[in-house]
Design a protein around this motif. Structure first.
Motif, PDB file in Angstrom:
ATOM      1  N   TRP A 375       0.790  -1.238  -0.062  1.00  0.00           N
ATOM      2  CA  TRP A 375      -0.159   0.108  -0.425  1.00  0.00           C
ATOM      3  C   TRP A 375       0.698   1.156  -0.489  1.00  0.00           C
ATOM      4  N   ARG A 379       1.046   4.074  -3.318  1.00  0.00           N
ATOM      5  CA  ARG A 379       0.518   5.725  -2.844  1.00  0.00           C
ATOM      6  C   ARG A 379       2.292   6.613  -3.545  1.00  0.00           C
ATOM      7  N   CYS A 409      -5.848   4.801   0.237  1.00  0.00           N
ATOM      8  CA  CYS A 409      -4.773   6.270  -0.386  1.00  0.00           C
ATOM      9  C   CYS A 409      -5.143   7.706  -1.037  1.00  0.00           C
ATOM     10  N   LEU A 413      -3.967  11.313  -0.321  1.00  0.00           N
ATOM     11  CA  LEU A 413      -3.379  12.463  -0.969  1.00  0.00           C
ATOM     12  C   LEU A 413      -4.480  13.156  -1.261  1.00  0.00           C
TER      13      LEU A 413
END
Length: 679
Positions: A375, A379, A409, A413
């Motif tokens: 993960w 990302r 994710c 962001l």
């Protein structure tokens, strides 16, 4: 004979069953708040809106008894300390409504606060007593106490006015109870005793391009001027004037990374690649690097950044395809074998969608023991391209990756970069598509490609533009993609290409197309499959952009009309109109309209869905609703033809050669000299 239980036992039994009142909280909160809208899954996921939108909030409010209620919707950006408030007003049957404007992108939140309006209740009861001729001297004392309480919580001039009103009520001045200024001040300053607060509901506020955008997809390797050369980012820069001429504001590039050699696919997806076959861009990674590298034949990172900067000068943003999969040659396969699923024979499981096999692609294993490391790395890929200036991403097949990963994710962001836009390329089941929208994807591909009849189109658009779907899902209509060439195009009829583009560009505020295949009307499929023959995914193409049959002029017209007419910048005003023939609904003529929020811009589109025959009919116009006079003008923005219409039903005729009307409906005006004109 009745035997009574010992008193001590009775007390113990009562104590054993008595609930803990501390768990109730403030039991004097009497207002009940229910059915708050808009709310996605009860507020678990955020509602989507665009900056500048007015958010309308509705809820049910009621309480015991007959007291008057008051309520506000309070709102703020997430993390702000101060709430802003907008009043709620009653509609009918205990339904209330309020509105506020969303002035900044990012996460926002709102909450309903409701309470017993003690002053309004007192005034209402006072009116009844006066009408009945009752003595109200004591009631005026009660009102004076309320006004005095508000005065003590006010300051300055407001406090002084309220103290004067308090004294007037004590002196028996009934008129003071009904003074409008006093009512306004009491609404602000009288404490909200025992107010009920709803849950806090989230809202994601996106920038304008999240709702209104036009995407153009091209393969950079096919942009070289001279035959036999692999295109580069510098060649794409030379192509920007063409994309700008077409009117697109998002240039979408398939994966730009090094392409694997192991099991590389040849022309038309053959299992054997020739020495000059470039391979599929979605088979990402080789010794030159992976997802954070660029294909050497495209250029360098510096060249890519130059492309991003050059595109901005044309008002175009570059969107990158993020495909979380690897070729067998990707560095991740060697460095992190735990991120892939091993087969019993020790080989890695390649991608399959039986009977399709993708031997050149290894999918990530989201059930890996090292899922946290996976993960974080995925990302990091997004973060890397954000650093290169990218703010828009098309994500390949997100429905085949962990949904919990996307939730974590994308939202992390966007917390750092609220201007990011993520387009979900998820041709999957509706609930999965909608869930992807809930957890962070801004826009989504849709089923438009397969909706061809009048009934199918009408039904599907009504679904997409009606809550709750419209509160979470922003559609992006594509008539074609490199993967999808649907049967309506196989005959190569120009009318089909015209109508499918026109509907994509006007039914929804965002649309896209894969070019130059679309404007050059490529239409030959792989036998038995909805896919282009000689597919650009597996070879470098040479496109004649100046071909005489190109639709480039028509596409440019569509995008110009979209830019110039705010009615086409949103989806919430879309409505379909009846088209009659011989007093029956016309099967082949589709009519729909959109209006701007202020009602000044009205666009009416009529499409002939029959690619072979001219169709005629009478389109219904909502004359009263649109505020039209006895005469009005239908100005065809494609041909510049102008028709003077009157009444509710008006004649239209569309041939396969000119199968679309995009009318701007203009009202009859009269200037100061008495001259009439349409505007």
């Amino acid at each position: 004979m009745t035997v009574k239980a010992p008193r001590s036992r009775s007390r113990r039994a009562a104590a054993a069953v008595a609930p803990d009142l501390a768990a109730v909280g403030e039991g004097r909160r009497r207002v009940i708040i229910e059915a708050v809208e808009p709310a996605i899954d009860g507020g678990r996921y955020p509602v989507k809106r665009i900056v500048g939108d007015v958010l309308t909030v509705r809820c049910d409010l009621f309480a015991d008894g007959h007291d008057e209620l008051a309520a506000v919707v309070r709102h703020r950006p997430v993390g702000a300390k101060t709430w802003h408030e907008a009043p709620l007003r009653p509609l009918v049957n205990d339904r209330w409504e309020g509105q506020f404007t969303l002035n900044s992108i990012g996460r926002h939140e709102f909450q309903i606060v409701a309470w017993i309006d003690r002053f309004a209740t007192w005034v209402h009861q006072l009116e009844k007593r006066l009408a009945a001729g009752q003595d109200v001297r004591v009631d005026l004392q009660i009102g004076a106490a309320l006004v005095g309480e508000a005065a003590r919580h006010a300051s300055g001039a407001d406090s002084a006015v309220l103290h004067v009103a308090e004294a007037a009520l004590i002196a028996g001045d009934v008129d003071t109870a009904f003074a409008g200024e006093i009512h306004s001040l009491m609404a602000v300053h009288l404490p909200r005793r025992f107010a009920t607060e709803s849950e806090v509901y989230p809202v994601t506020v996106e920038r304008e391009r999240a709702r209104f955008s036009a995407w153009y997809e091209l393969f950079p390797r096919s942009t070289a001027d001279e035959p036999g050369r692999h295109g580069t980012f510098r060649d794409v820069i030379k192509r920007l004037p063409y994309v700008a001429e077409l009117g697109f504001d998002v240039l979408y590039l398939p994966p730009i990374h090094p392409i694997g050699y192991t099991f590389r696919k040849g022309r038309n997806n053959s299992l054997t690649a020739g020495p000059n076959d470039p391979g599929s861009p979605w088979a990402i990674g080789n010794a030159d690097g992976g997802h954070m590298s660029v294909h050497p034949e495209l250029g360098t990172l510096e060249d890519f950044r130059a492309l991003v900067a050059a595109a901005r000068t044309y008002g175009i943003e570059v969107a990158l395809d993020i495909a979380f999969q690897c070729s067998p040659d990707h560095p991740y396969v060697r460095e992190h074998p735990q991120w892939f699923r091993a087969r019993p024979d020790g080989t890695i499981q390649y991608a399959e969608n039986p009977p399709k096999k993708y031997q050149d692609i290894y999918p990530f294993d989201f059930e890996s023991d090292d899922w946290q490391g996976l993960w974080q790395e995925l990302r990091r890929i997004f973060a890397f391209w954000i650093e290169q200036g990218v703010r828009i991403f098309r994500v390949d097949n997100p429905h085949t990756k962990s949904l919990r990963f996307w939730d974590w994710c994308l939202n992390s962001l966007k917390a750092e970069h609220p201007d990011l836009i993520f387009l979900s390329e998820a041709f999957t089941r509706p609930k999965v598509m909608y869930h992807l929208a809930k957890i962070g994807f801004t826009q989504s591909y849709t089923y438009y490609t397969w909706r061809t009849t009048k009934h199918e189109i009408t039904q599907y658009l009504q679904e997409l533009t009606t809550p709750p779907v419209s509160d979470l899902f922003i559609p992006n209509f594509w008539p074609n993609t490199p993967d999808i060439l649907t049967p309506q195009f196989y005959a190569g009829q120009r009318s089909v290409f015209l109508t499918r583009a026109a509907m994509a560009a006007t039914l929804t505020a965002s649309w896209g197309m894969y070019g130059p295949a679309y404007e050059l009307m490529e239409h030959v499929p792989v036998p038995g499959r909805e896919e282009y023959i000689d597919n650009e995914k597996y070879e470098i193409k040479r496109w004649n952009l100046d071909a005489p049959h190109s639709l480039r002029g028509f596409i440019a017209q569509l995008n110009r009309i979209r830019r110039e007419h705010p009615a086409l910048h949103r989806n919430d005003t879309l409505r379909f109109h009846r088209v009659d023939i011989d007093f029956h609904e016309h099967e082949w003529l589709l009519a729909y309209s959109k209006t701007s929020p202020d009602g000044k811009d009205i666009i009416l589109v009529v499409v002939n869905l029959d690619p072979e025959r001219t169709q005629r009919g009478w389109v219904q116009v909502p004359v009263a609703e649109w505020g039209l006079n006895s005469m009005y003008q239908a100005h065809d923005l494609l041909t510049d033809a102008r028709y003077t219409w009157s009444g509710e039903f008006n004649y239209v005729e569309l041939s396969p050669q000119a199968p679309v009307h995009i009318f701007c409906i203009r009202r009859l005006r009269r200037d100061e000299r008495g001259f009439e004109y349409f505007a």
